[in-house]
Design an enzyme around this catalytic site. Sequence first.
Site, short mmCIF file in Angstrom:
data_model
loop_
_atom_site.label_atom_id
_atom_site.label_comp_id
_atom_site.label_asym_id
_atom_site.label_seq_id
_atom_site.Cartn_x
_atom_site.Cartn_y
_atom_site.Cartn_z
CG ASP A 14 16.72 21.58 -5.19
OD1 ASP A 14 17.81 21.73 -5.13
OD2 ASP A 14 15.88 21.58 -4.75
CE LYS A 31 18.01 19.08 -2.52
NZ LYS A 31 16.62 19.66 -2.06
CG HIS A 61 19.33 26.67 -6.06
ND1 HIS A 61 20.24 25.74 -6.91
CD2 HIS A 61 18.62 26.16 -5.13
CE1 HIS A 61 20.05 24.69 -6.21
NE2 HIS A 61 19.30 24.84 -5.34
CG HIS A 62 21.31 26.05 -1.88
ND1 HIS A 62 20.20 26.12 -1.28
CD2 HIS A 62 21.02 25.13 -2.81
CE1 HIS A 62 19.30 25.21 -1.41
NE2 HIS A 62 19.93 24.49 -2.37
CG ASP A 120 13.77 26.72 -3.67
OD1 ASP A 120 12.87 25.95 -3.80
OD2 ASP A 120 15.02 26.21 -3.39
FE LIG Z 1 18.88 23.03 -3.83
FE LIG Z 2 13.39 23.77 -4.23
#
Ligand SMILES: [Fe+2]
Ligand SMILES: [Fe+2]
Length: 328
Positions: A177, A180, A229-230, A258
């Site tokens: 992440d 972000k 990862h999404h 996650d």
């Molecule tokens: Fe994420």
């Molecule tokens: Fe995470």
Amino acid sequence: MSDDDIKNMVETVDVSPRDPDVPEAPGADVFRQLLHQAVRVADMANAQAMRMALDFAKVYEREQGVRTLFEAQLKQMTLMEKQATRYAEDLAGMLRSERERRQELERALEQERIASEELRRTGLQGISHLLLAATIKDRTTGTHLQRVRRYVEAIAERMGLPGGLVEEFGYSSVMHDVGKIHTPDHILQSEHHLSDDEFSVIKQHCIDGEKMLGTARFFETARAIAREHHERWDGKGYPDGKKGEEISLAARIVSIADVFDALTSKRPYKDAWSAEAGLKVIEAGAGERFDPEIVAGFVALAKEGMLERISSEVAASQPDDQLGSSAK
Ligand SMILES: [Fe+2]
Ligand SMILES: [Fe+2]
């Protein structure tokens, strides 16, 4: 020479004919016979000497031939010996330079190993700085990242991946992440339902994360994880809608770890779910959101008590855990 030979010789010797009118001197016959004999003996001696000379000449010639041959062979052998010596010297030289080259290569490899180790340390330091920034921004907890890393390593190890890859998947997972950092706070920390526009801003963290991790080989897996990862196994994820094995193995593993950890952790907007409840969500997502084979491995790890053990160990190592939000 036998006596008969001598006698024959004397009888055949031709001396000047005697004048029949001149009376023969007394003893002339004996003298003539002796003379014939002497001449014959001389002839035979000559012949013998000639034969011996010829024999000697032949022997000499043969010996000369042998000697010439011997000398030629000796010369050839000397040449061969010189050549062999030169070959041996050349070979020794080649071996010497080969040994020097190998030593040089070993030195270069050692330097390469040191440089690579230093690069790895630098990379890991870079990761910790990035993570510090990302966790402050996202209010993610350090323990969330530690648990994700340990879950990822446990899954990868259970799948039988080599140790180096298990480690790489582990350290790369904590950067999922980092993108972000670029997401505006009001969207990141929003506790209400996100609008479509806000959600498209959230999706951007995958693309930003991949970019932030540059081009170094060290971050190759981390880039794939940040980007994917999404994504979902059925192709309904973001940002690219990749499906199945189009999504890297590392990202498919991280996705499960996650989500499970987000569900089973306390957040400002929700309580921590039980491990059983979290695991049910993961199992329900097999073949849709998640890779079913990895889900099976993860469930097996849960049954073995591995997930609980990891969670306890991480909690024990860092008791001052902060609360935050993650896995949006
Ligand atoms: Fe994420
Ligand atoms: Fe995470």
